[in-house]
Design a protein around this motif. Structure first.
Motif, short mmCIF file in Angstrom:
data_model
loop_
_atom_site.label_atom_id
_atom_site.label_comp_id
_atom_site.label_asym_id
_atom_site.label_seq_id
_atom_site.Cartn_x
_atom_site.Cartn_y
_atom_site.Cartn_z
N TRP A 6 0.77 -0.96 0.28
CA TRP A 6 -0.11 0.18 -0.39
C TRP A 6 0.77 1.20 -0.11
N SER A 7 1.99 0.81 1.03
CA SER A 7 2.89 2.10 0.51
C SER A 7 3.35 2.28 -0.73
N GLY A 8 3.86 1.48 -1.46
CA GLY A 8 4.94 1.74 -2.26
C GLY A 8 6.76 1.22 -1.71
N GLY A 9 6.56 0.58 -0.42
CA GLY A 9 7.92 0.23 0.15
C GLY A 9 8.52 -1.64 -0.03
N ARG A 10 7.53 -2.17 -0.78
CA ARG A 10 7.76 -3.42 -0.60
C ARG A 10 6.88 -3.59 -1.90
N THR A 11 7.70 -4.72 -3.14
CA THR A 11 8.03 -4.44 -4.37
C THR A 11 7.86 -5.88 -4.18
N TYR A 12 7.19 -7.06 -5.64
CA TYR A 12 7.45 -8.28 -5.72
C TYR A 12 7.62 -8.09 -7.28
N TYR A 13 8.56 -8.75 -7.51
CA TYR A 13 8.63 -9.57 -9.21
C TYR A 13 8.43 -10.81 -9.47
N ALA A 14 8.11 -10.79 -10.24
CA ALA A 14 8.57 -12.60 -11.23
C ALA A 14 9.93 -12.72 -11.30
N ASP A 15 10.15 -13.82 -11.18
CA ASP A 15 11.46 -14.17 -12.01
C ASP A 15 11.00 -13.71 -13.09
N SER A 16 10.96 -13.99 -14.07
CA SER A 16 10.31 -13.83 -15.44
C SER A 16 10.43 -12.52 -15.42
N VAL A 17 10.18 -11.33 -15.21
CA VAL A 17 9.51 -9.62 -15.19
C VAL A 17 11.43 -9.70 -15.14
N LYS A 18 11.68 -9.43 -13.60
CA LYS A 18 12.71 -9.01 -13.21
C LYS A 18 13.42 -8.36 -13.75
N GLY A 19 13.98 -7.41 -13.53
CA GLY A 19 15.27 -6.33 -14.13
C GLY A 19 14.57 -5.80 -15.41
N ARG A 20 12.95 -5.66 -16.14
CA ARG A 20 12.01 -5.33 -17.24
C ARG A 20 11.25 -5.02 -16.92
N PHE A 21 10.18 -5.70 -16.13
CA PHE A 21 9.07 -4.40 -15.88
C PHE A 21 9.32 -3.91 -14.19
N THR A 22 9.01 -2.64 -13.35
CA THR A 22 9.08 -2.00 -12.64
C THR A 22 7.06 -1.34 -12.30
N ILE A 23 6.75 -2.25 -11.48
CA ILE A 23 5.60 -1.44 -10.81
C ILE A 23 5.00 -0.03 -9.53
N SER A 24 4.38 0.48 -10.07
CA SER A 24 4.44 1.66 -9.62
C SER A 24 2.74 1.96 -8.59
N ARG A 25 2.53 3.18 -8.08
CA ARG A 25 1.15 3.67 -7.60
C ARG A 25 1.31 4.80 -7.17
N ASP A 26 0.21 5.74 -7.59
CA ASP A 26 -0.01 6.60 -7.18
C ASP A 26 -0.96 7.37 -6.69
N ASN A 27 -1.52 6.83 -5.34
CA ASN A 27 -2.31 6.83 -4.67
C ASN A 27 -3.46 8.22 -4.53
N ALA A 28 -2.72 9.79 -4.99
CA ALA A 28 -3.41 10.29 -5.16
C ALA A 28 -3.60 10.63 -6.59
N LYS A 29 -4.27 9.37 -7.16
CA LYS A 29 -4.76 9.18 -8.04
C LYS A 29 -5.11 7.59 -8.40
N ASN A 30 -5.18 6.81 -7.24
CA ASN A 30 -5.92 6.02 -7.43
C ASN A 30 -5.74 5.15 -8.56
N THR A 31 -4.35 4.67 -9.18
CA THR A 31 -3.79 4.57 -10.15
C THR A 31 -2.33 3.95 -9.80
N VAL A 32 -2.12 2.68 -10.38
CA VAL A 32 -0.96 2.01 -10.18
C VAL A 32 -0.57 1.67 -11.60
N TYR A 33 0.86 1.14 -11.96
CA TYR A 33 1.44 1.41 -13.35
C TYR A 33 2.32 -0.16 -13.49
#
Length: 122
Positions: free
Chosen positions: A53-80
C-alpha cells in the motif's frame, strides 16, 4: 467494493516497451496491495508484480525481474506496470488486482479488472 479498469495494452515488437495503468475506484485504494497478473492462452494466471500500500515493498516474478517496474500513485488511485525489453513470451492478458494483505498468490486477491491484451511480436 473496488472497481478496476486497466489500459495501455497493445501490440509491440520484441525489445519494445509498454506502460500499463490500472485506475481504481474506492476511497481506500491507498490501503490495498496491488498486483499485476498475466494469463497466456492455455496457461494458468501468474503474478508478474505486486506492490504494498505504501509502495515500500515490491515483488517481481523471476521472469520479469529487471525488465518490469511496478509503481503506484495513491493520490490518483492508479497503479502502473512499466514493461521494457518485452519478449514474445510476455504475450498475455494482463490483469490488475487488489488484496488486503501483501501477497503473490492470485487466490489472495479480492477484486480484479477486466484485463488488457499485450501482444509482443518477434
Amino acid at each position: 467494493q473496488v472497481q478496476l479498469v486497466e489500459s495501455g495494452g497493445g501490440l509491440v515488437q520484441a525489445g519494445g516497451s509498454l506502460r500499463l495503468s490500472c485506475a481504481a475506484s474506492g476511497r481506500t485504494f491507498s490501503t490495498y496491495t496491488m498486483g499485476w497478473f498475466r494469463q497466456a492462452p492455455g496457461k494458468e494466471r501468474e503474478i508478474a508484480a505486486a506492490i504494498s500500500w505504501s509502495g515500500g515493498r515490491t515483488y517481481y516474478a523471476d521472469s520479469v525481474k529487471g525488465r518490469f517496474t511496478i509503481s503506484r500513485d495513491n493520490a490518483k488511485n492508479t497503479v502502473y506496470l512499466q514493461m521494457n525489453s518485452l519478449k514474445p513470451e510476455d504475450t498475455a492478458v494482463y490483469y490488475c488486482a487488489v488484496a488486503s494483505v501483501f501477497a503473490v498468490g492470485p487466490h489472495r486477491y479480492d477484486y480484479w479488472g477486466q484485463g488488457t491484451q499485450v501482444t509482443v511480436s518477434s
